[in-house]
Design an enzyme around this catalytic site. Sequence first.
Site: not given
Ligand code: MN
Ligand code: MN
Length: 510
Positions: A133, A479, A200-201, A166, A229, A135
């Site tokens: 992903h 994150h 995804e997030e 990520d 991931d 995003d």
């Molecule tokens: Mn991820």
């Molecule tokens: Mn993530």
Amino acid sequence: MPIPPPLNFQASALLALLLLLDGNMFSLPEPPSGPLEKIFQYIDLHQDEFVQTLREWVAVESDSIQPVPRLRQELLRMMTMAADRLQHLGASVQCVDLGSQELPGGQSLPIPPVILAELGTDPKKPTVCFYGHLDVQPAKREDGWHTDPYSLTEVDGKLYGRGATDNKGPVLAYIHAVSTFQALEQGLPVNLKFILEGMEEAGSVALEELIRREKERFFAGVNYIVISDNLWLSGRKPALTYGTRGNAYFLVEVKCRDQDFHSGTFGGILHEPMADLVALLGSLVNSSGHILIPGIYDSVAPLPEDEKATYEAIELDLEEYCSSSQVERFLFDTKEEILMHLWRYPSLSIHGIEGAFDEPGAKTVIPGRVVGKFSIRLVPHMNVSMVEKQVKQYLEDVFSKRKSSNRMTVSMVVGLPPWLANVNDPQYLAAKRAIRTVFGTDPDMIRDGSSIPIARTFQDILQKSVMMLPLGAVDDGEHSQNEKINRWNYIEGSKLFAAFFLEMAKLQSQ
Ligand code: MN
Ligand code: MN
């Protein structure tokens, strides 16, 4: 965790040798020969270019969480950049339009397209599909970043930037592995497919539906699915992930009326909703972490002897883990018990109470309605709807014993099943061999205590083997502020994917 300085291949081989002399965990990697030798050289020589591409990708604020038109445009731009990149590799690329997202308040934002790409259709080669992903989570300098989150900054071999680990770094590492074969004019050992998403997030909006729709078309020839991931368990020892826990999230509402009460006027004559709720929440788990809901452990997979041995083999310094987590003492004293309770046993966590008076001060309020929140991390072979039934039944029993005049409602708002792969699938074997070649060690075979629903979605819908092959170190800070990927992980990770392709082809021809 201490982070090793970035190492080139020779240095990592030397490190492995030292460790070999020191203990017996690591073995000396065979020096790469044949096609790999050139590939590793090429990747080492071009690492600054690879870092530069990551810099360009990190510079795009592809935040899918905040519903802001400007950010959504950035996200669309990110998807276009990735599609262009794949096109340059010679892949046939399709950007699947997923329409738009209606937001509360009447606003509507475009959902970024999902990229489906395909490179190679040789029926003699296995087909590996990579999911990633593009995003990212929101990030602002004021949140406590030491550097601008959207301009990749290298400090001591660490590449800081939102999305670095990520998931932009790993996606690019995979792409670099492919482009290296092409630059050296070596045929790709496997057929490749890519599925890259941009939501995804935000919960992978519309993705499951797309996978279902494409099952007989795009995914028809796919043999294996690879996801990169998540993170290693340590700073320097690679890992392979073969399972994740699921999650069942519950709300329990206790209501007398919508308005609050004054404790001087009503205290003493009411069944107080908060007292009911605290008793309900307090009945869920005991002080040893054991869940008290009857039947909840019934379908937890029994522990075979050979599985026990896998936890013993994993490197984890418990003392360091305690101190880096700033925890005085965990519920369990051994590494094995800690790992098992994170990965293969369920856990119940209490998250909060809505409607509670949670500002500082001594207000004498009796909340009229409160909502408690808790969740259970699910493990094989627990079943989501069975757990839902057991939880509701138990809370009703506890509540009815209180003979309260309040109303209680229990609802499950998230129900994600656990995921467990077969570690004897060929792609796990190929990945283990590739890890040995690049890092000179066997991987930690790990599970993830959190839920990564995409793996289970692929497994359920497509019935294909799914593997998580992480590149990032344990302290990458997905994150969080100052997210990073180590240059070493990023570059050796590119080699890892290249070696993995060759191992897959070898297995196929055996
Ligand atoms: Mn991820
Ligand atoms: Mn993530």
